[in-house]
Design an enzyme around this catalytic site. Structure first.
Site, short mmCIF file in Angstrom:
data_model
loop_
_atom_site.label_atom_id
_atom_site.label_comp_id
_atom_site.label_asym_id
_atom_site.label_seq_id
_atom_site.Cartn_x
_atom_site.Cartn_y
_atom_site.Cartn_z
N GLU A 166 0.84 -1.21 0.00
CA GLU A 166 0.00 0.00 0.00
C GLU A 166 0.88 1.26 0.00
OE1 GLU A 166 -3.59 0.59 0.57
OE2 GLU A 166 -3.94 -1.48 -0.02
N CYS A 198 -2.53 -13.50 -1.45
CA CYS A 198 -3.09 -12.21 -1.04
C CYS A 198 -2.96 -11.31 -2.26
CB CYS A 198 -2.28 -11.65 0.13
SG CYS A 198 -2.70 -9.94 0.53
N1 DGL Z 1 -6.12 -8.00 -0.30
C1 DGL Z 1 -6.27 -8.77 0.92
C2 DGL Z 1 -6.17 -10.25 0.61
O1 DGL Z 1 -6.04 -10.65 -0.54
C3 DGL Z 1 -5.24 -8.44 1.95
C4 DGL Z 1 -5.32 -7.12 2.59
C5 DGL Z 1 -6.08 -7.14 3.89
O2 DGL Z 1 -5.59 -7.69 4.88
O3 DGL Z 1 -7.15 -6.56 3.89
O4 DGL Z 1 -6.22 -11.04 1.51
#
Ligand code: DGL
Length: 282
Positions: A166, A198
């Protein structure tokens, strides 16, 4: 917003020219957006990043379900024909719940990513890196073992990767150091395939690859889900036919300017506009 009212309203008849709705806890799901945009360049896309409540990965299952419900309700209210949960955490903890609540086709990232990892592994030893909530849910293990029993799966939570992505610290010494720490055990294991579990992680892939080495196959769930949604739309006759230029809309729940700045790193191009919306109690 009264979520039940919108869920039960008249969105049952789907129009192929409607957009695909994509949501994530923040900017990470743009790696999925980008993959879908490349795979289905004629489709209109609506993206919601729940930037007011990121990270989801450290929250309880009940909270993640509630947040996911509110995100899905919002994207449905934009008249979408299908929903992509572009967040592994929400996919792991809330995909089945959302499928029980909406009549729309809903695709998460866990199953497509798992299928791809099982196809790629040669020695049957797969690594998964993800948020604490995704690792804690055991969703990847279950999905992969349902495809092929006897796999050896090693999972590691890498929570600091999310704020580093981020922040846009893609090739920063701190990111390299954090990667060394998180990936040491996986590197010395027999893992031959690593799932970037993720949606923030693909943007850190160069650092992850430098740390793990190039003998590993990497699975980016964004690419896997793009194939999945293309197949799903084809099967249901929902591929866009309209020859007008496609539409794209970006929504966030907070910090639109920051999102726009970081989104440029993820998409490699500027965004025209980012609109801030209010969900649930945010
Ligand atoms: N984009 C989220 C995921 O794929 C990770 C970020 C979050 O912890 O909100 O798990």
């Amino acid at each position: 917003m009264d979520t039940s009212e919108i869920r039960n309203s008249k969105f049952k008849i789907r129009n192929p020219d409607s957009p695909i709705g994509i949501f994530d806890s923040g900017v990470g799901g743009l790696t999925v957006f980008r993959a879908i945009e490349q795979r289905l360049p004629n489709e209109s896309l609506i993206y919601l990043g729940d930037t007011a409540r990121i990270p989801y990965g450290v929250r309880s299952p009940a909270t993640i379900e509630r947040y996911a419900l509110e995100c899905a309700t919002f994207v449905q209210s934009r008249g979408v024909k299908a929903i992509v949960i572009a967040c592994n955490t929400a996919s792991a903890l809330a995909a089945n719940y959302l499928r029980s609540q909406f009549e729309l086709p809903i695709t998460g990232v866990i199953r497509p990513g798992s299928r791809r990892a099982v196809e790629k592994t040669r020695n049957g030893h797969i690594g998964v890196i993800a948020t604490e909530a995704t690792v804690g849910s055991g969703a990847y293990e279950r999905a992969m073992l349902a495809i092929r029993s006897g796999l050896e799966i090693t999972s590691r939570a890498c929570p600091l990767f999310v704020p580093l992505a981020e922040e846009g610290w893609l090739n920063h010494p701190v990111t390299r150091q954090v990667a060394e720490e998180y990936l040491a055990e996986l590197r010395s294991s027999r893992v031959d395939t690593l799932v970037l579990g993720c949606t923030h992680y693909p943007i850190l892939r160069p650092v992850i690859e430098q740390t793990m080495g190039d003998h590993i196959s990497y699975v980016d769930s964004g690419e896997a889900v793009a194939d999945e949604i293309a197949k799903l739309l084809e099967e249901r006759g929902l591929i866009r036919r309209d020859e007008q230029p496609r539409v794209e809309e970006f929504y966030v729940t907070d910090s639109a300017e920051r999102f726009r700045r970081v989104a440029e790193l993820f998409l490699g191009r500027p965004l025209e506009s980012v609109v801030t919306v209010k969900l649930g109690t945010v």
